[in-house]
Design a protein around this motif. Structure first.
Motif, PDB file in Angstrom:
ATOM      1  N   VAL A  37      39.644  87.912 -58.577  1.00  0.00           N
ATOM      2  CA  VAL A  37      40.432  89.044 -59.048  1.00  0.00           C
ATOM      3  C   VAL A  37      41.730  88.496 -59.630  1.00  0.00           C
ATOM      4  CG1 VAL A  37      41.652  91.140 -58.349  1.00  0.00           C
ATOM      5  CG2 VAL A  37      39.434  90.614 -57.352  1.00  0.00           C
ATOM      6  N   TYR A  38      42.121  89.031 -60.785  1.00  0.00           N
ATOM      7  CA  TYR A  38      43.380  88.640 -61.409  1.00  0.00           C
ATOM      8  C   TYR A  38      44.467  89.592 -60.935  1.00  0.00           C
ATOM      9  CZ  TYR A  38      46.941  87.778 -64.917  1.00  0.00           C
ATOM     10  OH  TYR A  38      48.125  87.475 -65.545  1.00  0.00           O
ATOM     11  N   TYR A  39      45.587  89.061 -60.451  1.00  0.00           N
ATOM     12  CA  TYR A  39      46.716  89.833 -59.943  1.00  0.00           C
ATOM     13  C   TYR A  39      47.851  89.663 -60.951  1.00  0.00           C
ATOM     14  CZ  TYR A  39      49.388  91.819 -55.972  1.00  0.00           C
ATOM     15  OH  TYR A  39      50.114  92.619 -55.127  1.00  0.00           O
ATOM     16  N   GLU A  40      48.074  90.692 -61.754  1.00  0.00           N
ATOM     17  CA  GLU A  40      49.004  90.602 -62.877  1.00  0.00           C
ATOM     18  C   GLU A  40      50.442  90.279 -62.450  1.00  0.00           C
ATOM     19  OE1 GLU A  40      50.560  93.716 -66.139  1.00  0.00           O
ATOM     20  OE2 GLU A  40      48.381  93.517 -66.016  1.00  0.00           O
ATOM     21  N   ASP A  41      50.929  90.863 -61.359  1.00  0.00           N
ATOM     22  CA  ASP A  41      52.310  90.634 -60.921  1.00  0.00           C
ATOM     23  C   ASP A  41      52.615  89.164 -60.687  1.00  0.00           C
ATOM     24  OD1 ASP A  41      52.722  93.353 -61.002  1.00  0.00           O
ATOM     25  OD2 ASP A  41      52.806  93.620 -58.832  1.00  0.00           O
ATOM     26  N   GLU A  55      44.769  79.095 -57.275  1.00  0.00           N
ATOM     27  CA  GLU A  55      45.616  78.125 -57.960  1.00  0.00           C
ATOM     28  C   GLU A  55      46.954  78.031 -57.229  1.00  0.00           C
ATOM     29  OE1 GLU A  55      46.438  80.061 -61.948  1.00  0.00           O
ATOM     30  OE2 GLU A  55      45.000  81.406 -61.019  1.00  0.00           O
ATOM     31  N   SER A  56      47.553  76.868 -57.275  1.00  0.00           N
ATOM     32  CA  SER A  56      48.819  76.680 -56.582  1.00  0.00           C
ATOM     33  C   SER A  56      49.976  77.206 -57.429  1.00  0.00           C
ATOM     34  CB  SER A  56      49.032  75.211 -56.236  1.00  0.00           C
ATOM     35  OG  SER A  56      48.968  74.434 -57.406  1.00  0.00           O
ATOM     36  N   GLN A  57      51.113  77.385 -56.777  1.00  0.00           N
ATOM     37  CA  GLN A  57      52.310  77.835 -57.482  1.00  0.00           C
ATOM     38  C   GLN A  57      52.826  76.712 -58.369  1.00  0.00           C
ATOM     39  OE1 GLN A  57      54.874  78.884 -54.227  1.00  0.00           O
ATOM     40  NE2 GLN A  57      54.212  81.005 -54.254  1.00  0.00           N
ATOM     41  N   CYS A  58      53.530  77.085 -59.430  1.00  0.00           N
ATOM     42  CA  CYS A  58      54.119  76.072 -60.303  1.00  0.00           C
ATOM     43  C   CYS A  58      55.379  75.511 -59.650  1.00  0.00           C
ATOM     44  CB  CYS A  58      54.405  76.648 -61.682  1.00  0.00           C
ATOM     45  SG  CYS A  58      55.782  77.810 -61.762  1.00  0.00           S
ATOM     46  N   SER A  59      55.937  74.488 -60.226  1.00  0.00           N
ATOM     47  CA  SER A  59      57.107  73.824 -59.638  1.00  0.00           C
ATOM     48  C   SER A  59      58.438  74.418 -60.095  1.00  0.00           C
ATOM     49  CB  SER A  59      57.065  72.336 -59.962  1.00  0.00           C
ATOM     50  OG  SER A  59      57.047  72.160 -61.363  1.00  0.00           O
ATOM     51  N   ASP A  60      58.407  75.381 -60.991  1.00  0.00           N
ATOM     52  CA  ASP A  60      59.629  76.010 -61.503  1.00  0.00           C
ATOM     53  C   ASP A  60      60.160  77.025 -60.490  1.00  0.00           C
ATOM     54  OD1 ASP A  60      61.641  77.303 -62.874  1.00  0.00           O
ATOM     55  OD2 ASP A  60      60.384  77.912 -64.563  1.00  0.00           O
ATOM     56  N   ARG A  61      61.305  76.742 -59.897  1.00  0.00           N
ATOM     57  CA  ARG A  61      61.879  77.642 -58.882  1.00  0.00           C
ATOM     58  C   ARG A  61      62.297  78.989 -59.464  1.00  0.00           C
ATOM     59  NH1 ARG A  61      66.208  73.970 -56.177  1.00  0.00           N
ATOM     60  NH2 ARG A  61      65.253  72.127 -57.031  1.00  0.00           N
ATOM     61  N   ASP A  62      62.491  79.043 -60.779  1.00  0.00           N
ATOM     62  CA  ASP A  62      62.912  80.283 -61.432  1.00  0.00           C
ATOM     63  C   ASP A  62      61.746  81.056 -62.042  1.00  0.00           C
ATOM     64  OD1 ASP A  62      65.633  79.798 -60.869  1.00  0.00           O
ATOM     65  OD2 ASP A  62      65.773  78.467 -62.611  1.00  0.00           O
ATOM     66  N   CYS A  63      60.542  80.600 -61.811  1.00  0.00           N
ATOM     67  CA  CYS A  63      59.362  81.269 -62.366  1.00  0.00           C
ATOM     68  C   CYS A  63      59.286  82.695 -61.817  1.00  0.00           C
ATOM     69  CB  CYS A  63      58.095  80.501 -61.996  1.00  0.00           C
ATOM     70  SG  CYS A  63      56.580  81.324 -62.528  1.00  0.00           S
ATOM     71  N   LYS A  64      59.199  83.661 -62.728  1.00  0.00           N
ATOM     72  CA  LYS A  64      59.181  85.063 -62.279  1.00  0.00           C
ATOM     73  C   LYS A  64      57.881  85.423 -61.568  1.00  0.00           C
ATOM     74  CE  LYS A  64      57.481  87.320 -66.451  1.00  0.00           C
ATOM     75  NZ  LYS A  64      57.773  88.356 -67.443  1.00  0.00           N
ATOM     76  N   TYR A  65      56.852  84.637 -61.732  1.00  0.00           N
ATOM     77  CA  TYR A  65      55.574  84.908 -61.081  1.00  0.00           C
ATOM     78  C   TYR A  65      55.471  84.210 -59.725  1.00  0.00           C
ATOM     79  CZ  TYR A  65      54.272  86.495 -65.739  1.00  0.00           C
ATOM     80  OH  TYR A  65      54.228  87.143 -66.931  1.00  0.00           O
ATOM     81  N   SER A  67      57.806  82.498 -57.891  1.00  0.00           N
ATOM     82  CA  SER A  67      58.916  82.526 -56.937  1.00  0.00           C
ATOM     83  C   SER A  67      58.793  83.664 -55.924  1.00  0.00           C
ATOM     84  CB  SER A  67      60.254  82.611 -57.667  1.00  0.00           C
ATOM     85  OG  SER A  67      60.333  83.807 -58.416  1.00  0.00           O
ATOM     86  N   ASN A  68      58.104  84.734 -56.280  1.00  0.00           N
ATOM     87  CA  ASN A  68      57.943  85.880 -55.379  1.00  0.00           C
ATOM     88  C   ASN A  68      56.537  86.031 -54.818  1.00  0.00           C
ATOM     89  OD1 ASN A  68      60.629  86.832 -55.728  1.00  0.00           O
ATOM     90  ND2 ASN A  68      60.040  87.606 -57.732  1.00  0.00           N
ATOM     91  N   ARG A  69      55.674  85.078 -55.118  1.00  0.00           N
ATOM     92  CA  ARG A  69      54.280  85.193 -54.694  1.00  0.00           C
ATOM     93  C   ARG A  69      54.152  85.029 -53.179  1.00  0.00           C
ATOM     94  NH1 ARG A  69      49.603  81.494 -57.358  1.00  0.00           N
ATOM     95  NH2 ARG A  69      49.830  80.205 -55.531  1.00  0.00           N
ATOM     96  N   PRO A  70      53.483  85.977 -52.525  1.00  0.00           N
ATOM     97  CA  PRO A  70      53.297  85.863 -51.080  1.00  0.00           C
ATOM     98  C   PRO A  70      52.302  84.749 -50.725  1.00  0.00           C
ATOM     99  CG  PRO A  70      52.109  87.775 -51.893  1.00  0.00           C
ATOM    100  CD  PRO A  70      52.865  87.199 -53.051  1.00  0.00           C
ATOM    101  N   GLU A  71      52.312  84.350 -49.466  1.00  0.00           N
ATOM    102  CA  GLU A  71      51.400  83.297 -49.021  1.00  0.00           C
ATOM    103  C   GLU A  71      49.941  83.702 -49.204  1.00  0.00           C
ATOM    104  OE1 GLU A  71      50.161  80.990 -44.936  1.00  0.00           O
ATOM    105  OE2 GLU A  71      52.211  81.736 -45.125  1.00  0.00           O
ATOM    106  N   LYS A  72      49.645  84.961 -48.916  1.00  0.00           N
ATOM    107  CA  LYS A  72      48.291  85.508 -49.062  1.00  0.00           C
ATOM    108  C   LYS A  72      48.337  86.636 -50.089  1.00  0.00           C
ATOM    109  CE  LYS A  72      46.245  83.744 -45.150  1.00  0.00           C
ATOM    110  NZ  LYS A  72      45.165  82.849 -45.341  1.00  0.00           N
ATOM    111  N   PRO A  73      47.341  86.744 -50.953  1.00  0.00           N
ATOM    112  CA  PRO A  73      47.330  87.804 -51.965  1.00  0.00           C
ATOM    113  C   PRO A  73      47.320  89.200 -51.360  1.00  0.00           C
ATOM    114  CG  PRO A  73      45.579  86.204 -52.381  1.00  0.00           C
ATOM    115  CD  PRO A  73      46.203  85.847 -51.081  1.00  0.00           C
TER     116      PRO A  73
END
Length: 77
Positions: A37-41, A55-65, A67-73
């Motif tokens: 499932v694709y989660y747009e937020d 997929e893992s989070q990117c390394s950009d601390r300012d990434c709007k996607y 930086s706020n992603r929870p541990e579990k979808p």
């Protein structure tokens, strides 16, 4: 688990939890083979059955996607 896709609104509802996204018809979880499932937020795919991001989070601390992603979808589960 009840999953509903509201295509005309680009929303997915999983056990009453609504979010913008869609079910991928041709992408599957490597662990359980469930449709991803694709989660747009968070601009990311996840497996609703395993409740894990594919997929893992990117390394950009300012990434709007990422930086706020929870541990579990599905953090409500």
């Amino acid at each position: 688990m009840k999953i509903v896709e509201v295509k005309n609104e680009d929303k997915v509802i999983i056990d009453g939890f609504k979010f913008y996204g869609h079910i991928e018809e041709n992408q599957f979880c490597s662990a359980c083979k469930f449709n991803l499932v694709y989660y747009e937020d968070f601009d990311a795919y996840f497996c609703p059955k395993c409740n894990r991001w594919t997929e893992s989070q990117c390394s950009d601390r300012d990434c709007k996607y990422c930086s706020n992603r929870p541990e579990k979808p599905l953090s409500h589960k």
